[in-house]
Write a protein that holds these residues in place. Structure first.
Motif, mmCIF file in Angstrom:
data_model
loop_
_atom_site.group_PDB
_atom_site.id
_atom_site.type_symbol
_atom_site.label_atom_id
_atom_site.label_comp_id
_atom_site.label_asym_id
_atom_site.label_seq_id
_atom_site.Cartn_x
_atom_site.Cartn_y
_atom_site.Cartn_z
ATOM 1 N N LYS A 8 0.831 -1.203 0.000
ATOM 2 C CA LYS A 8 0.000 0.000 0.000
ATOM 3 C C LYS A 8 0.866 1.254 0.000
ATOM 4 O O LYS A 8 0.565 2.227 -0.690
ATOM 5 N N ILE A 9 1.960 1.223 0.776
ATOM 6 C CA ILE A 9 2.887 2.357 0.770
ATOM 7 C C ILE A 9 3.475 2.524 -0.618
ATOM 8 O O ILE A 9 3.544 3.640 -1.143
ATOM 9 N N GLN A 10 3.884 1.433 -1.229
ATOM 10 C CA GLN A 10 4.435 1.494 -2.585
ATOM 11 C C GLN A 10 3.423 2.075 -3.558
ATOM 12 O O GLN A 10 3.782 2.831 -4.458
ATOM 13 N N ILE A 44 -4.880 6.751 6.073
ATOM 14 C CA ILE A 44 -4.125 7.926 6.516
ATOM 15 C C ILE A 44 -2.752 7.543 7.082
ATOM 16 O O ILE A 44 -1.748 8.147 6.678
ATOM 17 N N PRO A 45 -2.645 6.563 7.978
ATOM 18 C CA PRO A 45 -1.307 6.225 8.489
ATOM 19 C C PRO A 45 -0.371 5.709 7.393
ATOM 20 O O PRO A 45 0.835 5.987 7.419
ATOM 21 N N ILE A 46 -0.911 4.989 6.432
ATOM 22 C CA ILE A 46 -0.101 4.463 5.329
ATOM 23 C C ILE A 46 0.366 5.612 4.445
ATOM 24 O O ILE A 46 1.535 5.680 4.052
ATOM 25 N N ALA A 47 -0.534 6.541 4.143
ATOM 26 C CA ALA A 47 -0.169 7.711 3.334
ATOM 27 C C ALA A 47 0.837 8.591 4.074
ATOM 28 O O ALA A 47 1.739 9.156 3.457
ATOM 29 N N THR A 48 0.698 8.677 5.383
ATOM 30 C CA THR A 48 1.640 9.457 6.179
ATOM 31 C C THR A 48 3.034 8.861 6.096
ATOM 32 O O THR A 48 4.027 9.587 5.971
ATOM 33 N N GLU A 49 3.127 7.546 6.158
ATOM 34 C CA GLU A 49 4.421 6.874 6.013
ATOM 35 C C GLU A 49 5.016 7.145 4.630
ATOM 36 O O GLU A 49 6.201 7.450 4.506
#
Length: 83
Positions: A8-10, A44-49
């Protein structure tokens, strides 16, 4: 971090709109991403990372060799450097 979260981060890291939203934001992108995060607050936490990675804030995130190679391949594919 598990591989599902890394994927998801990728996804954010190879999304041109997200990259522009972080690096060179404008009103249209802000509205698009605000709407996205209202609909998907779990992201949101994933996008923040991903944001931290793009801005160089989280320099201590470590990816495995496999994860690094996978992200590199996705970036190359997105740029049309490999098929």
């Amino acid at each position: 971090m598990n591989s599902k979260v890394n994927n998801k981060i990728q996804g954010f890291l190879i999304n041109d709109d997200f990259i522009n939203y972080i690096v060179n934001p404008n009103l249209i992108l802000k509205e698009i991403w605000d709407d996205f995060f209202i609909s998907h607050p779990e992201m949101i936490p994933i996008a923040t990372e991903a944001q931290n990675i793009l801005l160089g804030i989280n320099q201590y995130s470590e990816l495995s060799e496999h994860e690094t190679k996978s992200m590199e391949n996705k970036i190359f594919e997105k740029c049309g450097l490999i098929s």
